[in-house]
Design an enzyme around this catalytic site. Structure first.
Site: not given
Ligand code: DAS
Length: 351
Positions: A38, A84, A117-118
């Protein structure tokens, strides 16, 4: 007179120029490895949802952070650019090996990994066990895309670079910087699907705070990491296969059978103290006692507390306080070294 003034001006310009050049020379180098997420996402101007992750390249992210160039000489590298959830074990190996190679360069002070973040906590823990350097390695992301109002990426990235170049961060293992907090890779976990204060070390909290560009440390991760682990991924292209079987009321025997048939190792995301039904326990015992070499580790579905050994079920290994997704990583790395259940049990007590 005019000539003299002009000469003085030129001299002053040359002097200032050389001071700036000297100051620039003294800046440490930080390498930023981009993987997407993100933080590199774009969408409708102002909105925090409905965007696509992994759209902007690493140079655009750097260019979007005011004042970042005053912290360090920045060297951006795009390793991948994706959400991610698409990161693979192979990507981890590429990332760890790239950091290990770059870390040999004495001019480089530290590293930042931009990441979704995932699964940020998984990549951070993998790197914590496999990078072979004391130089700071900081993982960072954002909950809001770059196009959102009050996007959180720029400050998170700024503070990550500030930590990566900081002498206080040397030898502290891989860390995550998020929303003004500094977290150890081993303890950190994502705690919300939506809000910007998205990470926490749960029982152990944060290692410290970032205040603008200055780190304030209060505690340390005492588990062996980076240069103090035996895990070496330099000759590897992929990792042993380990699956996570989520236990729940009335989970059928076929579920644990399917995992044990398919994987070299299985993490049971157990209830309570890594607990599961008598049905699953007995099935694991029966298979292991019958010669099945699959390593089964019991972890907890919740983020706090420790999972302890069961004297009545030495066929499984206690996952200590690692959550299932991190226990999976440690087991994958253990299986690159040994299939001996007792040696792996010791690794789980130690790392
Ligand atoms: N789409 C998600 C990721 O790439 C969410 C994020 O990055 O917050 O993990």
């Amino acid at each position: 007179m005019k000539k003299l003034l002009a000469l003085l001006c030129v001299a002053a310009m040359l002097f200032t120029g050389s001071v700036i050049a000297a100051a620039d020379e003294e800046l440490p180098t930080v390498v930023i490895l981009g993987t997407g997420g993100t933080i590199a996402g774009t969408g409708e101007a102002g909105k925090t949802t409905g965007y696509s992750a992994g759209e902007l390249d690493i140079q655009s992210l750097i260019d979007g952070v005011p004042g970042i160039e005053k912290l360090a000489k920045l060297q951006g590298e795009q390793v991948l650019n994706t959400a991610s959830d698409n990161v693979t074990d192979k990507d981890w190996i590429v990332l760890a090996n790239r950091i290990n190679e770059l870390a040999k360069d004495p001019k480089i002070a530290g590293f930042v990994i931009t990441h979704g973040t995932d699964t940020l906590e998984e990549t951070a823990y993998f790197l914590d066990l496999t990078v072979k350097t004391d130089k700071p390695v900081i993982c960072v992301g954002a909950m809001r895309p770059a196009t959102a109002t009050s996007a959180d990426g720029p400050l998170n990235l700024y503070q990550s670079v500030a930590l990566a170049r900081s002498p206080e961060a040397v030898g502290q293992g891989v860390m995550v910087v998020f929303s003004d907090g500094i977290f150890s890779a081993r303890q950190v976990t994502k705690i919300t699907t939506y809000r910007t204060n998205a990470f926490d070390g749960k029982d152990f909290g944060a290692l410290g705070y970032m205040v603008d560009d200055k780190p304030y440390f209060y505690t340390k991760d005492v588990r062996p990491h980076t240069t103090a682990t035996p895990f070496d991924v330099s000759g590897l292209e992929e990792l042993p296969k380990v699956g996570v079987a989520y236990f729940h009321i009335d989970a059928e025997q076929e579920i644990i059978d399917m995992f044990m048939d398919r994987y070299d190792g299985v993490i049971v995301a157990g209830a309570g103290n890594g607990s599961m039904s008598t049905l699953w326990h007995n099935r694991i015992k029966e298979r292991v006692d019958g010669g099945d070499s699959t390593i089964v580790v019991r972890a907890g579905r919740m983020d706090n507390g420790i999972v302890t050994e069961y004297a009545t079920n030495p066929q499984t290994i206690a996952g200590n306080n690692l959550n299932p997704q991190k226990a999976r990583i440690l087991l994958q790395l253990c299986l690159t070294l040994t299939h001996d259940r007792e040696v792996i049990r010791d690794y789980f007590a130690k790392y």
